[in-house]
Design a protein around this motif. Sequence first.
Motif, PDB file in Angstrom:
ATOM      1  N   GLN A   1      35.678  63.868   9.580  1.00 14.68           N
ATOM      2  CA  GLN A   1      34.784  63.738  10.750  1.00 14.68           C
ATOM      3  C   GLN A   1      34.204  62.193  10.581  1.00 14.68           C
ATOM      4  OE1 GLN A   1      31.957  66.142  12.295  1.00 14.68           O
ATOM      5  NE2 GLN A   1      33.052  65.957  14.271  1.00 14.68           N
ATOM      6  N   ARG A   2      34.273  61.438  11.434  1.00  9.95           N
ATOM      7  CA  ARG A   2      33.353  60.058  11.450  1.00  9.95           C
ATOM      8  C   ARG A   2      31.956  60.421  11.749  1.00  9.95           C
ATOM      9  NH1 ARG A   2      35.851  56.027   8.728  1.00  9.95           N
ATOM     10  NH2 ARG A   2      34.295  54.566   9.836  1.00  9.95           N
ATOM     11  N   VAL A   3      31.033  59.830  10.963  1.00 11.11           N
ATOM     12  CA  VAL A   3      29.779  60.049  11.161  1.00 11.11           C
ATOM     13  C   VAL A   3      29.028  58.755  11.261  1.00 11.11           C
ATOM     14  CG1 VAL A   3      29.659  62.261  10.358  1.00 11.11           C
ATOM     15  CG2 VAL A   3      29.315  60.585   8.937  1.00 11.11           C
ATOM     16  N   VAL A   4      27.798  58.821  11.890  1.00  7.42           N
ATOM     17  CA  VAL A   4      26.984  57.397  11.757  1.00  7.42           C
ATOM     18  C   VAL A   4      25.337  57.550  11.436  1.00  7.42           C
ATOM     19  CG1 VAL A   4      28.582  56.245  13.588  1.00  7.42           C
ATOM     20  CG2 VAL A   4      26.361  57.681  14.261  1.00  7.42           C
ATOM     21  N   ARG A   5      24.849  56.733  11.182  1.00  9.12           N
ATOM     22  CA  ARG A   5      23.344  56.878  10.880  1.00  9.12           C
ATOM     23  C   ARG A   5      22.838  55.306  10.901  1.00  9.12           C
ATOM     24  NH1 ARG A   5      21.870  58.811   4.656  1.00  9.12           N
ATOM     25  NH2 ARG A   5      23.162  57.066   3.579  1.00  9.12           N
ATOM     26  N   GLN A   6      21.403  55.031  11.103  1.00  9.55           N
ATOM     27  CA  GLN A   6      20.764  53.745  11.211  1.00  9.55           C
ATOM     28  C   GLN A   6      19.989  53.621   9.649  1.00  9.55           C
ATOM     29  OE1 GLN A   6      18.617  53.685  14.575  1.00  9.55           O
ATOM     30  NE2 GLN A   6      20.509  52.795  15.699  1.00  9.55           N
ATOM     31  N   TYR A   7      19.982  52.327   9.120  1.00 14.45           N
ATOM     32  CA  TYR A   7      19.527  51.886   8.095  1.00 14.45           C
ATOM     33  C   TYR A   7      18.238  50.953   8.749  1.00 14.45           C
ATOM     34  CZ  TYR A   7      18.236  49.450   3.792  1.00 14.45           C
ATOM     35  OH  TYR A   7      17.667  48.606   2.867  1.00 14.45           O
ATOM     36  N   LYS A   8      17.084  51.397   8.343  1.00 17.82           N
ATOM     37  CA  LYS A   8      15.848  50.305   8.600  1.00 17.82           C
ATOM     38  C   LYS A   8      15.678  49.137   7.433  1.00 17.82           C
ATOM     39  CE  LYS A   8      11.354  50.318  10.512  1.00 17.82           C
ATOM     40  NZ  LYS A   8      10.039  50.835  10.948  1.00 17.82           N
ATOM     41  N   LYS A   9      15.901  48.114   7.809  1.00 20.08           N
ATOM     42  CA  LYS A   9      15.944  46.995   6.705  1.00 20.08           C
ATOM     43  C   LYS A   9      14.390  46.777   6.595  1.00 20.08           C
ATOM     44  CE  LYS A   9      19.020  44.060   8.258  1.00 20.08           C
ATOM     45  NZ  LYS A   9      19.707  42.832   8.864  1.00 20.08           N
ATOM     46  N   GLU A  10      13.912  46.038   5.472  1.00 21.56           N
ATOM     47  CA  GLU A  10      12.524  45.733   5.590  1.00 21.56           C
ATOM     48  C   GLU A  10      12.032  44.788   6.541  1.00 21.56           C
ATOM     49  OE1 GLU A  10      12.010  43.841   1.297  1.00 21.56           O
ATOM     50  OE2 GLU A  10      12.893  45.583   0.506  1.00 21.56           O
ATOM     51  N   SER A  11      13.071  44.036   6.995  1.00 20.12           N
ATOM     52  CA  SER A  11      12.463  43.293   8.163  1.00 20.12           C
ATOM     53  C   SER A  11      12.267  43.701   9.452  1.00 20.12           C
ATOM     54  CB  SER A  11      13.605  42.044   8.466  1.00 20.12           C
ATOM     55  OG  SER A  11      14.830  42.652   9.037  1.00 20.12           O
ATOM     56  N   GLY A  12      12.441  45.117   9.212  1.00 18.87           N
ATOM     57  CA  GLY A  12      12.452  45.975  10.605  1.00 18.87           C
ATOM     58  C   GLY A  12      13.721  45.991  11.591  1.00 18.87           C
ATOM     59  N   ASP A  13      14.717  45.443  11.241  1.00 18.35           N
ATOM     60  CA  ASP A  13      15.954  45.372  11.981  1.00 18.35           C
ATOM     61  C   ASP A  13      16.542  46.631  11.699  1.00 18.35           C
ATOM     62  OD1 ASP A  13      15.197  42.923  13.214  1.00 18.35           O
ATOM     63  OD2 ASP A  13      16.576  41.802  11.629  1.00 18.35           O
ATOM     64  N   LEU A  14      17.571  46.986  12.394  1.00 17.22           N
ATOM     65  CA  LEU A  14      18.253  48.466  12.312  1.00 17.22           C
ATOM     66  C   LEU A  14      19.706  47.996  11.987  1.00 17.22           C
ATOM     67  CD1 LEU A  14      16.894  50.863  14.830  1.00 17.22           C
ATOM     68  CD2 LEU A  14      16.583  50.788  12.350  1.00 17.22           C
ATOM     69  N   GLU A  15      20.409  48.561  11.194  1.00 18.46           N
ATOM     70  CA  GLU A  15      21.762  48.321  10.959  1.00 18.46           C
ATOM     71  C   GLU A  15      22.568  49.778  11.260  1.00 18.46           C
ATOM     72  OE1 GLU A  15      22.749  44.716   7.670  1.00 18.46           O
ATOM     73  OE2 GLU A  15      22.323  46.862   6.919  1.00 18.46           O
ATOM     74  N   GLU A  16      23.756  49.855  11.871  1.00 14.36           N
ATOM     75  CA  GLU A  16      24.282  51.029  12.015  1.00 14.36           C
ATOM     76  C   GLU A  16      25.526  51.374  10.901  1.00 14.36           C
ATOM     77  OE1 GLU A  16      24.866  53.575  15.838  1.00 14.36           O
ATOM     78  OE2 GLU A  16      26.806  52.557  15.469  1.00 14.36           O
ATOM     79  N   TYR A  17      25.274  52.400  10.207  1.00 18.16           N
ATOM     80  CA  TYR A  17      26.416  52.549   9.261  1.00 18.16           C
ATOM     81  C   TYR A  17      27.437  53.693   9.696  1.00 18.16           C
ATOM     82  CZ  TYR A  17      23.975  50.076   5.369  1.00 18.16           C
ATOM     83  OH  TYR A  17      23.676  48.977   4.910  1.00 18.16           O
ATOM     84  N   GLU A  18      28.467  53.546   9.693  1.00 16.98           N
ATOM     85  CA  GLU A  18      29.679  54.570  10.043  1.00 16.98           C
ATOM     86  C   GLU A  18      30.463  54.752   8.756  1.00 16.98           C
ATOM     87  OE1 GLU A  18      33.470  54.557  12.663  1.00 16.98           O
ATOM     88  OE2 GLU A  18      31.649  53.410  13.298  1.00 16.98           O
ATOM     89  N   GLY A  19      30.779  56.028   8.577  1.00 20.55           N
ATOM     90  CA  GLY A  19      31.464  56.628   7.620  1.00 20.55           C
ATOM     91  C   GLY A  19      32.313  57.673   7.722  1.00 20.55           C
ATOM     92  N   ILE A  20      33.153  58.142   6.958  1.00 22.18           N
ATOM     93  CA  ILE A  20      33.864  59.444   6.930  1.00 22.18           C
ATOM     94  C   ILE A  20      33.555  60.470   5.786  1.00 22.18           C
ATOM     95  CG2 ILE A  20      35.722  58.760   5.418  1.00 22.18           C
ATOM     96  CD1 ILE A  20      37.684  59.814   7.214  1.00 22.18           C
ATOM     97  N   ILE A  21      33.453  61.673   6.457  1.00 21.03           N
ATOM     98  CA  ILE A  21      33.044  63.250   5.446  1.00 21.03           C
ATOM     99  C   ILE A  21      34.265  63.355   4.661  1.00 21.03           C
ATOM    100  CG2 ILE A  21      32.319  65.379   5.392  1.00 21.03           C
ATOM    101  CD1 ILE A  21      31.093  65.064   8.103  1.00 21.03           C
ATOM    102  N   MET A  22      34.072  62.872   3.320  1.00 17.11           N
ATOM    103  CA  MET A  22      35.067  63.171   2.380  1.00 17.11           C
ATOM    104  C   MET A  22      35.269  64.586   1.768  1.00 17.11           C
ATOM    105  SD  MET A  22      36.488  60.282   2.540  1.00 17.11           S
ATOM    106  CE  MET A  22      37.493  60.223   0.948  1.00 17.11           C
ATOM    107  N   ALA A  23      33.990  65.091   1.489  1.00  8.79           N
ATOM    108  CA  ALA A  23      33.788  66.625   1.221  1.00  8.79           C
ATOM    109  C   ALA A  23      32.925  67.317   1.607  1.00  8.79           C
ATOM    110  CB  ALA A  23      33.998  66.590  -0.476  1.00  8.79           C
ATOM    111  N   MET A  24      32.704  68.449   1.510  1.00 11.41           N
ATOM    112  CA  MET A  24      31.541  68.952   2.023  1.00 11.41           C
ATOM    113  C   MET A  24      31.521  70.676   1.728  1.00 11.41           C
ATOM    114  SD  MET A  24      31.839  69.077   6.302  1.00 11.41           S
ATOM    115  CE  MET A  24      30.188  70.151   6.629  1.00 11.41           C
ATOM    116  N   ASP A  25      30.235  71.318   1.883  1.00 15.08           N
ATOM    117  CA  ASP A  25      29.979  72.526   1.633  1.00 15.08           C
ATOM    118  C   ASP A  25      29.034  72.955   2.696  1.00 15.08           C
ATOM    119  OD1 ASP A  25      27.708  72.299   0.308  1.00 15.08           O
ATOM    120  OD2 ASP A  25      28.461  72.614  -1.436  1.00 15.08           O
ATOM    121  N   THR A  26      28.598  74.012   2.713  1.00 13.06           N
ATOM    122  CA  THR A  26      27.574  74.684   3.460  1.00 13.06           C
ATOM    123  C   THR A  26      26.138  73.896   3.555  1.00 13.06           C
ATOM    124  OG1 THR A  26      26.807  76.463   2.196  1.00 13.06           O
ATOM    125  CG2 THR A  26      28.473  76.981   3.924  1.00 13.06           C
TER     126      THR A  26
END
Length: 101
Positions: free
Chosen positions: A24-49
Motif C-alpha cells: 500500500q502507498r502511504v504518506v507523511r510530512q517532514y518538517k524542515k528546519e526552515s519550518g516548511d513542510l515536505e510530503e513524503y510518499e512511499g510503499i510498504i515493503m514489509a510489515m508485521d503487527t
Amino acid sequence: MSEKKQCRYEKGYPSLYDNFKPGQRVVRQYKKESGDLEEYEGIIMAMDTEAMEIYWDTIDGDYSPDQIVDDFTLCDADEVYNGTLEYSPIKRKKKRIADYI
C-alpha cells in the motif's frame, strides 16, 4: 518471578494490519528546519503487527528517491500512529480521480 512483556495492544496501539496492507502507498510530512513542510510518499515493503518497513520514493509528488537520505525506514507502531519530532504520523495515501484513469 519473570516479568511479562507488555504487548502493543496493552499500550493502546492496534495491530498495523488493522489499518495498513503490504504494498500500500502511504504518506507523511517532514518538517524542515526552515519550518516548511515536505510530503513524503512511499510503499510498504514489509510489515508485521508492530512495525513496517517503508521505501520512500516521492517528495511533494515528484519521484525522487535519490534525494531522500533514509529511503528505507523501519517504523514501529508508535512512530506510525504518533510520528516523531520531525515527521508526522503515517497515513494511507488517498486515491485521486487520476489514479482510476
